[in-house]
Design a protein around this motif. Structure first.
Motif: not given
Length: 370
Positions: A209-215, A185-190
């Motif tokens: 994937l940006w980790w927040e997008d997983l949720y 997971y990435a710390s932000r949108d790449l």
């Protein structure tokens, strides 16, 4: 569609031709351990053929608990290491299916079916391998509600359509089923220049994937909110690639997602782990926020109560709604719930610093509150 097909071709070339063994990887992203292996899993892993393990590129070992007799699907099975390990754990009454889009990897996995069935003493194979795409499981002949557990080991980041992967995983799971997976997971949108970098994508970084997008995606496709299990920071270890990545940070993290239908929540509950799950007889580290010790009372939130009551873990716990007494000496006093840890980067920092993860439960144990 053309862009997705190009990604698939490049990944197939990378894992089917360019990589011949683990040492060919150009970063350490795909060999970051998810968590230490238990003695139980170490012994099972020793049964896997060395040719299979030598072509393994995943993030540690991604094996959940309580698997006997389960039907399991491995997304992006590669050479089949996790499938063969799971084959032993589920027993003859269980079954494991591995699917991978790289034909060379599937061919390698199939070579060793007879070896492992003989090793485990099974009369008939309980594992099979399919050449196909994890975004299109229906095209591979996998029906609705077919599996108890779906696993994936550092592979979903390689897909150009991660929403489709999660949606298909949710579809093939039975009610109460679980997607248990490790990924990068990435710390932000790449930015686009990282996403289009062939080596970074093949090394599991460019497609992270940006980790927040997983949720967000998990909720949209029908899963309960993701449960963060463990996380480790990734040190790329390649100066040239680090220059391309800039300030983007990465972690290898394990999450578990449950498919719970309807309003299964019994509200806040107090639960007792009965103990006895193979490899976790005395203690079950369910995720970063909840660890259950045999015989101890733990107060859990509504989401956790619904999962325990509706999944394969139901028979492993004594579950009572708050207000109903559990038959354990001392009882349990209510406590103020602590904030859950959701951010894998925060968890990785805490693990590096040796800080124990917060436990929001009120856990007094069989002796009562001290």
């Amino acid at each position: 569609m053309a862009a997705a097909e190009q990604v698939h071709r490049e990944v197939q070339d990378y894992y089917g031709q360019e990589l011949q063994k683990s040492e060919d990887l150009k970063t350490n992203a795909c060999v970051t351990l998810a968590k230490p292996l238990s003695k139980f899993l170490q012994e099972a892993l020793q049964c896997v053929h060395e040719e299979v393990t030598s072509r393994y590129y995943g993030c540690g070992l991604v094996i959940p608990e309580c698997l006997h007799s389960c039907w399991i699907l491995d997304l992006g099975c590669g050479s089949g290491r996790d499938c063969y390990l799971l084959s032993k754990l589920v027993g003859e009454r269980g079954h494991v299916t591995g699917i991978d889009m790289t034909e060379a990897q599937v061919k390698e996995a199939k070579k060793h079916v007879d070896y492992h069935m003989s090793k485990f003493g099974y009369r008939a194979p309980n594992v099979d391998f399919i050449h196909g795409y994890m975004e299109k499981l229906s095209e591979a002949g996998l029906g609705d509600a077919s599996y108890d557990v779906v696993i994936s080991n550092c592979v979903i980041n390689l897909s150009p359509d991660k929403r489709a992967v999660l949606q298909e995983a949710c579809r093939v799971l039975k009610p109460g089923g679980e997607l248990y997976f490790s990924d990068v997971y990435a710390s932000r949108d790449l930015p686009v220049e990282i996403r289009k970098h062939r080596v970074l994508w093949g090394e599991c970084l460019g497609g992270a994937l940006w980790w927040e997008d997983l949720y967000r995606i998990a909720k949209e496709v029908g899963f309960q909110p993701p449960r963060l299990v463990t996380a480790n920071r990734i040190a790329v270890g390649n100066k040239e690639l680090e220059g391309v990545l800039g300030d983007c940070r990465f972690v290898s993290a394990t999450f578990r997602l449950f498919k719970i239908l309807g309003d299964a929540s019994p509200g806040r509950c107090r639960v007792i782990y009965n103990g006895g799950i193979a490899g976790h007889e005395k203690e079950l580290a369910f995720d970063a926020n909840y660890t259950f010790t045999e015989g101890e009372i733990v107060e859990v939130d509504e989401e956790t109560a619904a999962i325990l009551r509706s999944s394969r873990f139901a028979e492993e716990f004594l579950i009572r709604s708050v207000g109903k007494k559990l038959g354990t000496p001392g009882g349990c006093c209510p406590g103020k719930a602590k904030e859950k840890i959701l951010d894998p980067f925060k968890l990785a920092e805490q693990m590096e610093a040796g800080v124990p993860a917060p436990n929001p439960a009120s856990c007094c144990g069989p002796k009562g509150c001290q």
